[in-house]
Write a protein that holds these residues in place. Sequence first.
Motif, PDB file in Angstrom:
ATOM      1  N   LYS A  81       0.839  -1.203   0.000  1.00 20.51           N
ATOM      2  CA  LYS A  81       0.000   0.000   0.000  1.00 20.51           C
ATOM      3  C   LYS A  81       0.876   1.257   0.000  1.00 20.51           C
ATOM      4  CE  LYS A  81      -3.610   2.375   2.572  1.00 20.51           C
ATOM      5  NZ  LYS A  81      -4.393   2.411   3.800  1.00 20.51           N
ATOM      6  N   PHE A  82       1.892   1.277   0.848  1.00 17.67           N
ATOM      7  CA  PHE A  82       2.803   2.427   0.891  1.00 17.67           C
ATOM      8  C   PHE A  82       3.515   2.601  -0.444  1.00 17.67           C
ATOM      9  CE2 PHE A  82       7.214   3.804   1.383  1.00 17.67           C
ATOM     10  CZ  PHE A  82       7.017   5.100   1.826  1.00 17.67           C
ATOM     11  N   LEU A  83       4.028   1.514  -1.004  1.00 17.24           N
ATOM     12  CA  LEU A  83       4.756   1.599  -2.275  1.00 17.24           C
ATOM     13  C   LEU A  83       3.857   2.095  -3.405  1.00 17.24           C
ATOM     14  CD1 LEU A  83       6.947  -1.613  -1.962  1.00 17.24           C
ATOM     15  CD2 LEU A  83       7.678   0.772  -1.706  1.00 17.24           C
ATOM     16  N   ARG A  84       2.589   1.698  -3.412  1.00 19.15           N
ATOM     17  CA  ARG A  84       1.642   2.218  -4.408  1.00 19.15           C
ATOM     18  C   ARG A  84       1.418   3.718  -4.201  1.00 19.15           C
ATOM     19  NH1 ARG A  84      -0.931  -2.607  -3.505  1.00 19.15           N
ATOM     20  NH2 ARG A  84      -2.438  -1.685  -2.086  1.00 19.15           N
ATOM     21  N   THR A  85       1.310   4.141  -2.951  1.00 19.38           N
ATOM     22  CA  THR A  85       1.081   5.550  -2.633  1.00 19.38           C
ATOM     23  C   THR A  85       2.179   6.448  -3.188  1.00 19.38           C
ATOM     24  OG1 THR A  85      -0.087   4.935  -0.608  1.00 19.38           O
ATOM     25  CG2 THR A  85       0.731   7.189  -0.734  1.00 19.38           C
ATOM     26  N   ILE A  86       3.429   5.959  -3.159  1.00 22.26           N
ATOM     27  CA  ILE A  86       4.553   6.773  -3.660  1.00 22.26           C
ATOM     28  C   ILE A  86       4.911   6.407  -5.104  1.00 22.26           C
ATOM     29  CG2 ILE A  86       5.495   7.177  -1.348  1.00 22.26           C
ATOM     30  CD1 ILE A  86       7.759   5.111  -2.214  1.00 22.26           C
TER      31      ILE A  86
END
Length: 131
Positions: A81-86
Amino acid sequence: LKTLKSNKAVEHVNGKATVTMIFQPDCSWCKKQGKTLAAAFEQCQSSVNISLIGAKGSNSQLRKALKHYHKSIPAYKANNKFLRTINGYQASPTTLIYDVNGQLITKKRGFISHEKLAQALRIISHGDCLI
């Protein structure tokens, strides 16, 4: 994100800009940039949040890599989720700078010199963070 140092989740400190570095095990450039982040952590905790986010490694590999960084800098493990956000990242170190509202304002791939990172810290802290 879950912390690499205990079972707590990420705690956001509102009202302060944040500089975080994505690192991975065996990253020599990450270790070099970690020295500047350690200085920033020591001198600027009241004006800027500093943190580390581990990626591309198991929990144990990432915890072992933390010995190369300041022992008190908060460290977390990246999740999908974090990697998709950035929008992902190409290589480590990758430095993320967020404004006081938690909005990502810049994402820089690769090593950032002490002088350039010091300048960025000075700008986002409105002159309060000097390393």
